[in-house]
Motif scaffolding. Sequence first.
Motif, PDB file in Angstrom:
ATOM      1  N   ASP A   1      -0.594   4.933  -0.771  1.00 10.66           N
ATOM      2  CA  ASP A   1      -1.384   5.472   0.335  1.00 10.66           C
ATOM      3  C   ASP A   1      -0.495   5.818   1.526  1.00 10.66           C
ATOM      4  O   ASP A   1      -0.690   6.844   2.197  1.00 10.66           O
ATOM      5  CB  ASP A   1      -2.440   4.455   0.778  1.00 10.66           C
ATOM      6  CG  ASP A   1      -3.536   4.265  -0.263  1.00 10.66           C
ATOM      7  OD1 ASP A   1      -3.664   5.141  -1.146  1.00 10.66           O
ATOM      8  OD2 ASP A   1      -4.242   3.235  -0.192  1.00 10.66           O
TER       9      ASP A   1
ATOM     10  N   VAL B   1       1.373   9.088   0.924  1.00 14.31           N
ATOM     11  CA  VAL B   1       0.459  10.228   1.055  1.00 14.31           C
ATOM     12  C   VAL B   1       0.204  10.513   2.534  1.00 14.31           C
ATOM     13  O   VAL B   1       0.245  11.662   2.987  1.00 14.31           O
ATOM     14  CB  VAL B   1      -0.860   9.950   0.307  1.00 14.31           C
ATOM     15  CG1 VAL B   1      -1.910  11.005   0.677  1.00 14.31           C
ATOM     16  CG2 VAL B   1      -0.621   9.940  -1.198  1.00 14.31           C
ATOM     17  N   GLN B   2      -0.046   9.449   3.295  1.00 15.91           N
ATOM     18  CA  GLN B   2      -0.298   9.621   4.725  1.00 15.91           C
ATOM     19  C   GLN B   2       0.916  10.237   5.418  1.00 15.91           C
ATOM     20  O   GLN B   2       0.780  11.134   6.259  1.00 15.91           O
ATOM     21  CB  GLN B   2      -0.615   8.272   5.357  1.00 15.91           C
ATOM     22  CG  GLN B   2      -0.735   8.305   6.878  1.00 15.91           C
ATOM     23  CD  GLN B   2      -0.913   6.913   7.461  1.00 15.91           C
ATOM     24  OE1 GLN B   2      -1.593   6.080   6.871  1.00 15.91           O
ATOM     25  NE2 GLN B   2      -0.299   6.662   8.590  1.00 15.91           N
TER      26      GLN B   2
ATOM     27  N   ARG C   1       1.216  13.869   4.693  1.00 15.07           N
ATOM     28  CA  ARG C   1       0.140  14.622   5.348  1.00 15.07           C
ATOM     29  C   ARG C   1       0.456  14.853   6.830  1.00 15.07           C
ATOM     30  O   ARG C   1       0.169  15.917   7.374  1.00 15.07           O
ATOM     31  CB  ARG C   1      -1.185  13.888   5.189  1.00 15.07           C
ATOM     32  CG  ARG C   1      -1.808  14.063   3.813  1.00 15.07           C
ATOM     33  CD  ARG C   1      -3.100  13.263   3.683  1.00 15.07           C
ATOM     34  NE  ARG C   1      -3.725  13.488   2.387  1.00 15.07           N
ATOM     35  CZ  ARG C   1      -4.750  12.777   1.925  1.00 15.07           C
ATOM     36  NH1 ARG C   1      -5.258  11.774   2.657  1.00 15.07           N
ATOM     37  NH2 ARG C   1      -5.267  13.040   0.731  1.00 15.07           N
TER      38      ARG C   1
ATOM     39  N   ARG D   1       0.854  -1.204   0.000  1.00 12.38           N
ATOM     40  CA  ARG D   1       0.000   0.000   0.000  1.00 12.38           C
ATOM     41  C   ARG D   1       0.879   1.240   0.000  1.00 12.38           C
ATOM     42  O   ARG D   1       0.639   2.199   0.728  1.00 12.38           O
ATOM     43  CB  ARG D   1      -0.942  -0.021   1.215  1.00 12.38           C
ATOM     44  CG  ARG D   1      -1.901  -1.208   1.193  1.00 12.38           C
ATOM     45  CD  ARG D   1      -2.940  -1.126   2.308  1.00 12.38           C
ATOM     46  NE  ARG D   1      -2.337  -1.152   3.642  1.00 12.38           N
ATOM     47  CZ  ARG D   1      -1.943  -2.282   4.253  1.00 12.38           C
ATOM     48  NH1 ARG D   1      -2.056  -3.440   3.642  1.00 12.38           N
ATOM     49  NH2 ARG D   1      -1.434  -2.239   5.469  1.00 12.38           N
TER      50      ARG D   1
END
Length: 759
Positions: free
Chosen positions: A205, A208-209, A212, A202
């Motif tokens: 994702d 990106v996490q 963030r 993953r």
Amino acid sequence: MRTPTACYVAGVAGKSTEDREAPVHPSAPNEFHGAGPCVQASVPPGGGGGGPLRGGYRLRDAASPYLRQHADNPVEWYPWSDEPFERARREDKPLLVSIGYSTCHWCHVMERESFSDEDVAAFLNEHFVCIKVDREEHPEVDAFYIEAVGAMGESTGWPLNVFCTPDRHPFYGGTYFPPRPRWGRPSFRQVLEAVLDAFRNRRADLEVQARRVSEAIDQAMVPEQGPTDVSVVERSLERIERAFDPVYGGFGTGQKFPNAPLLGAVSTYLAGRRNAGGALAEHLHRTLDAMERGGVRDQVGGTFHRYAVDRAWHVPHFEKTLYDNAQLVEIYLRAWWRTGLARWLDVAVEIAEDLATWQTEDGGLIVGFDADDPTGEGGYYTWTVDELVEALGAENGRFVAELFDVAPPGVEELGGRCVLHRIDDARARERFGPDAPEDVLRRWHALRPVVARARAERPPPPRDDKLLVGWNGLAATAFAELGRMAGRDDFVARAAKIARFLTNGALDGRGVLRRGRVGEAWLGRARLEDFALSALGLARVHAATGDMTWLEKAYERIVETYRRFRDPRTGAFRRVGDDATADGPLPPVVCDAGGDGVLPGGASAAIRAGLELGSITGDMELLESAVASLEAYAGAPNDVPFGHGTLIETLSWWNGEVHDIVVVGEGGTPAFEACVRLVAGLPAALVSPVIVDRRRPVPAGFSNLADKLAAARPVAAYLCRRGACEAPVETPEALHRRLVALGGRWTEHHDGGPSDRNA
């Protein structure tokens, strides 16, 4: 979305931890007294010796004792540097950044259980790149990843284990992970497998996490502007007051930490309002009393342990640190000054007397002591009735046992041994008669050296011999303030010795201020907290000695602080200077949001020092920069007062009627010395004393002081606020009347020094 700060590096930025301990809500019981595993503690160091190379061989020659303790692990550790990140990018692997410090108990538990396990190490070595970080060497790395793990909704503390992408962005983390599933926590191996699965399957994702999280921290780093009037202080203290434990003092109803920056803010505010009572004063007094008589204090040695694992302060975690004790000296000293209660001055003196044994020939004080000793956790500090009787004889031994509640069954987790915590006054009167506690305390203080000698025969806890600049800045302040206000020349002399370490012993061969030393080995470049706290400490040493050299050194250091760490556009401070990359890559966040951890935050300390030294010297550029930074950060306490004790304290001082008192005259003359003694009775938390002896030159550029030297008065005392001074008073009597006229802020100061316990 707010604009990223100027402290945003490698694509992201960060925020200061508001309080690294008080908010901890561990999800599992600790094997010791129910303390959470993510709360710091300590065991004897190990590893790092000779013999065949192990996976952690890269740490064998590190200056950090903590890194050397992991040098014999089978895990292939790297120190914080560019190399592990480059390898992670090249091999496309996630990183484990594991952060701790040398006296951290649960760090060493996890080392024994997981990092010394051959199977776990083999899995880590195959699938991860692993970095070991000493938070005391790299506070900026620790601060960012602590903030990141908190932003993920996890508890924070040490050990801190964070999983990162090769570009340093964190995507998961936590504190202690057990070797097998327990307490509702997954095992460390389960965590590793889940992290690896997410990284492989993953990845998009996850990245990106991770970004963030860093971006959210960066946005939170923008200084929160606000008014700088006293209303900010009063609103913050109202919220702080509601968090006090109404029964035992301190904050909350679980584990109790001193939270020295927060208690410092409360004590400073009340010291400036000596006639004020009310609930805030009652809470502070209850806290100081409970801490002083509790097991959280080493009743034999005088210093305090790191925290108590219970609400009543009775059972400590036995680690000791310099930063806590240095701050507590000032807190108890201010409480004595405000109330006149001699027992609180006694506490400050006893802390300092114990800390004096921590001072090295270099002048600096070591960072502290482990919780464990060769007999186990607390073995050095705890007692049985039989041991007290053996040390003191039957009558005196039983007296001390009754006074400190030493009786079976003791503490189960300590093998039935007892922590010394003094019974309250009501119980003392019941046990010893109506003249207690005064009589019993005199008797105890006569017996205390005998108990100390008996304890000295035991194997002691290991000590961490690091000398850290910022922490020694706090120690210089503590010794200087106590020596000045209590009339103890021996403490003033120790403060001056620390000052010599801060200005000479902490500079390498090229004149670069380092974060500290371990023997002859240098730690990295000094960080913001080192510059700011040492500048304040040097200013306090000037006030205690009258030596203008220390004021000049303090001024030079704070000017360098503003040049190296402050963004002139925003007024924000960075935790690292412009040469920090020489110590390895920067974490994604380097901005300081003005909050405190276990010691005063670097940005808040820099603001206080800039305001103070800009005002004293007449450097209007420095003063205006400090005011702008104060305005830039002043909104933070409105949102989170509990993490901004130093900023609240600075705002309280900034709104006082007087900031500086400058005494000018010829040293040795009766009038000059009398004025100096009057000023010596005032805590520097309220006013910055400046002593100008006409026989000694004033540093070039100190225009405010040079102007005062020009007047031909035999002695003159100037009361100044925000750089503007009143007309001088010219006699000790006039100065005394002027101080008394300040009324609610100051009345007549207490005369005399420490109480005579044998009177």
